[in-house]
Design an enzyme around this catalytic site. Sequence first.
Site, PDB file in Angstrom:
ATOM      1  N   GLU A  70      -0.685  -9.306  -0.409  1.00 35.39           N
ATOM      2  CA  GLU A  70      -2.099  -9.585  -0.112  1.00 35.39           C
ATOM      3  C   GLU A  70      -2.929  -9.582  -1.388  1.00 35.39           C
ATOM      4  O   GLU A  70      -3.814 -10.420  -1.568  1.00 35.39           O
ATOM      5  CB  GLU A  70      -2.633  -8.536   0.872  1.00 35.39           C
TER       6      GLU A  70
ATOM      7  N   GLY B 180       0.617  -4.983   1.044  1.00 38.44           N
ATOM      8  CA  GLY B 180      -0.617  -5.045   0.269  1.00 38.44           C
ATOM      9  C   GLY B 180      -0.414  -5.709  -1.091  1.00 38.44           C
ATOM     10  O   GLY B 180      -1.347  -6.285  -1.646  1.00 38.44           O
TER      11      GLY B 180
ATOM     12  N   GLU C 192       4.984  -5.115   7.062  1.00 40.33           N
ATOM     13  CA  GLU C 192       4.290  -4.045   7.802  1.00 40.33           C
ATOM     14  C   GLU C 192       4.880  -3.819   9.180  1.00 40.33           C
ATOM     15  O   GLU C 192       4.909  -2.701   9.679  1.00 40.33           O
ATOM     16  CB  GLU C 192       2.792  -4.378   7.929  1.00 40.33           C
TER      17      GLU C 192
ATOM     18  N   ALA D  34       0.858  -1.178   0.000  1.00 41.04           N
ATOM     19  CA  ALA D  34       0.000   0.000   0.000  1.00 41.04           C
ATOM     20  C   ALA D  34       0.899   1.234   0.000  1.00 41.04           C
ATOM     21  O   ALA D  34       2.050   1.169   0.456  1.00 41.04           O
ATOM     22  CB  ALA D  34      -0.890  -0.018   1.235  1.00 41.04           C
TER      23      ALA D  34
HETATM   24  N1  CO8 Z   1       4.565   3.135  -0.837  1.00 40.13           N
HETATM   25  C1  CO8 Z   1       4.954   4.296  -1.417  1.00 40.13           C
HETATM   26  N2  CO8 Z   1       6.083   4.414  -2.152  1.00 40.13           N
HETATM   27  C2  CO8 Z   1       6.847   3.328  -2.277  1.00 40.13           C
HETATM   28  C3  CO8 Z   1       6.515   2.095  -1.687  1.00 40.13           C
HETATM   29  C4  CO8 Z   1       5.305   2.030  -0.941  1.00 40.13           C
HETATM   30  N3  CO8 Z   1       4.838   0.877  -0.387  1.00 40.13           N
HETATM   31  N4  CO8 Z   1       7.477   1.187  -1.989  1.00 40.13           N
HETATM   32  C5  CO8 Z   1       8.394   1.847  -2.734  1.00 40.13           C
HETATM   33  N5  CO8 Z   1       8.022   3.134  -2.910  1.00 40.13           N
HETATM   34  C6  CO8 Z   1       8.734   4.185  -3.658  1.00 40.13           C
HETATM   35  C7  CO8 Z   1       9.928   4.711  -2.883  1.00 40.13           C
HETATM   36  O1  CO8 Z   1       9.536   5.668  -1.935  1.00 40.13           O
HETATM   37  C8  CO8 Z   1      10.761   5.269  -4.014  1.00 40.13           C
HETATM   38  O2  CO8 Z   1      10.209   6.509  -4.400  1.00 40.13           O
HETATM   39  P1  CO8 Z   1      11.169   7.821  -4.482  1.00 40.13           P
HETATM   40  O3  CO8 Z   1      12.137   7.500  -5.591  1.00 40.13           O
HETATM   41  O4  CO8 Z   1      10.220   8.914  -4.825  1.00 40.13           O
HETATM   42  O5  CO8 Z   1      11.833   7.960  -3.181  1.00 40.13           O
HETATM   43  C9  CO8 Z   1      10.499   4.308  -5.166  1.00 40.13           C
HETATM   44  O6  CO8 Z   1       9.275   3.636  -4.850  1.00 40.13           O
HETATM   45  C10 CO8 Z   1      11.587   3.260  -5.327  1.00 40.13           C
HETATM   46  O7  CO8 Z   1      11.762   2.630  -4.070  1.00 40.13           O
HETATM   47  P2  CO8 Z   1      13.208   2.449  -3.388  1.00 40.13           P
HETATM   48  O8  CO8 Z   1      14.108   3.573  -3.769  1.00 40.13           O
HETATM   49  O9  CO8 Z   1      12.980   2.223  -1.935  1.00 40.13           O
HETATM   50  O10 CO8 Z   1      13.690   1.140  -4.137  1.00 40.13           O
HETATM   51  P3  CO8 Z   1      14.657  -0.001  -3.558  1.00 40.13           P
HETATM   52  O11 CO8 Z   1      14.933  -0.922  -4.692  1.00 40.13           O
HETATM   53  O12 CO8 Z   1      15.806   0.592  -2.832  1.00 40.13           O
HETATM   54  O13 CO8 Z   1      13.773  -0.788  -2.459  1.00 40.13           O
HETATM   55  C11 CO8 Z   1      11.804  -1.891  -1.634  1.00 40.13           C
HETATM   56  C12 CO8 Z   1      12.643  -1.473  -2.864  1.00 40.13           C
HETATM   57  C13 CO8 Z   1      12.571  -2.884  -0.797  1.00 40.13           C
HETATM   58  C14 CO8 Z   1      10.524  -2.492  -2.154  1.00 40.13           C
HETATM   59  C15 CO8 Z   1      11.518  -0.624  -0.782  1.00 40.13           C
HETATM   60  O14 CO8 Z   1      11.006   0.387  -1.626  1.00 40.13           O
HETATM   61  C16 CO8 Z   1      10.521  -0.861   0.310  1.00 40.13           C
HETATM   62  O15 CO8 Z   1      10.865  -1.393   1.345  1.00 40.13           O
HETATM   63  N6  CO8 Z   1       9.262  -0.449   0.097  1.00 40.13           N
HETATM   64  C17 CO8 Z   1       8.233  -0.549   1.122  1.00 40.13           C
HETATM   65  C18 CO8 Z   1       7.703  -1.963   1.249  1.00 40.13           C
HETATM   66  C19 CO8 Z   1       6.662  -2.030   2.335  1.00 40.13           C
HETATM   67  O16 CO8 Z   1       6.917  -1.754   3.482  1.00 40.13           O
HETATM   68  N7  CO8 Z   1       5.422  -2.410   1.965  1.00 40.13           N
HETATM   69  C20 CO8 Z   1       4.312  -2.521   2.885  1.00 40.13           C
HETATM   70  C21 CO8 Z   1       3.535  -1.258   2.925  1.00 40.13           C
HETATM   71  S1  CO8 Z   1       2.264  -1.239   4.163  1.00 40.13           S
HETATM   72  C22 CO8 Z   1       0.997  -2.167   3.466  1.00 40.13           C
HETATM   73  O17 CO8 Z   1       1.115  -2.643   2.389  1.00 40.13           O
HETATM   74  C23 CO8 Z   1      -0.257  -2.330   4.271  1.00 40.13           C
HETATM   75  C24 CO8 Z   1      -1.249  -3.224   3.563  1.00 40.13           C
HETATM   76  C25 CO8 Z   1      -2.645  -2.707   3.676  1.00 40.13           C
HETATM   77  C26 CO8 Z   1      -3.628  -3.497   2.849  1.00 40.13           C
HETATM   78  C27 CO8 Z   1      -3.497  -3.357   1.332  1.00 40.13           C
HETATM   79  C28 CO8 Z   1      -4.548  -4.117   0.573  1.00 40.13           C
HETATM   80  C29 CO8 Z   1      -4.323  -4.394  -0.856  1.00 40.13           C
END
Ligand code: CO8
Length: 250
Positions: free
Chosen positions: A144, A141, A164, A98
């Site tokens: 999921e 998400g 999460e 998400a």
């Molecule tokens: N939300 C918003 N932006 C994101 C997300 C995210 N989940 N994941 C990545 N991005 C963005 C980054 O902020 C970045 O943007 P910017 O260049 O503007 O800073 C861009 O995507 C590229 O990401 P990274 O530079 O971080 O890329 P890396 O290759 O270094 O890392 C990762 C990739 C490991 C995937 C890393 O981006 C990461 O850890 N992302 C977050 C993953 C996460 O925690 N996901 C869970 C989110 S909470 C959730 O999903 C709750 C579920 C609720 C229900 C949903 C129902 C469908």
Amino acid sequence: MALFCRTAALLLKPGALSSTLSVARQYSAGGQYEYILVEKRGENQDVGYIQLNRPKALNALCDGLMLELGKALDAFEADGTVGAIVLTGSDRAFAAGADIKEMQNRTFQECYAGNFLAHWNRVSTIRKPVIAAVNGFALGGGCELAMMCDIIFAGEKAQFGQPEILLGTIPGAGGTQRLTRAVGKSLAMEMVLTGDRITAQEAKQSAYELTLAEGNRLEKRLFHSTFATEDRKEGMTAFVEKRKANFKDQ
Ligand code: CO8
């Protein structure tokens, strides 16, 4: 891709192709969607194809994307020429979860009163088979969303995870429940409690383990039920009395 087409062909009602061209035009009309690409594919144009398309955010699931996804799914559900639906992302990310930036400043009141995520599970209620074609990150998400689909077709680079906990929250769209069923309680708990990711290979292996565990449970129940039969009593009694058992199929 052949697998998808075959699936759809099997499910397609004969003679349902008459409106294919006009429907194809409807889907290919540019500008309808901002966050997803939608078209019909396959030899007979009978596969509904939806690609998440927010590459800069690794297909993070913002509210707008989920609204569009619901809309596209509704259209394919209503389209009699579509037999199955494929949901995919990019090579780098199916979906990285998400949208954290969108959630960052939300309050409890907003989430609770607004029933946040209420419309996010449309994939799981669609009656046509939905196949998730996953590569790269399927996190939070994203994981999921893949699990809401009927079949997950994972590429070598796929990584599944529920990170999460690393954000101070928990899965919110069925992650704790579906993951338990997909990979078993032990691994699901490990993933949810540590945020560690698993590969497609590990996920598949765990699914087999779950099948074995389920089989063991069923076997135990059946074993217990033999204690309701006369023959079980006779067999054991005969052993103790050092004679041949006289089974009566009872
Ligand atoms: N939300 C918003 N932006 C994101 C997300 C995210 N989940 N994941 C990545 N991005 C963005 C980054 O902020 C970045 O943007 P910017 O260049 O503007 O800073 C861009 O995507 C590229 O990401 P990274 O530079 O971080 O890329 P890396 O290759 O270094 O890392 C990762 C990739 C490991 C995937 C890393 O981006 C990461 O850890 N992302 C977050 C993953 C996460 O925690 N996901 C869970 C989110 S909470 C959730 O999903 C709750 C579920 C609720 C229900 C949903 C129902 C469908």
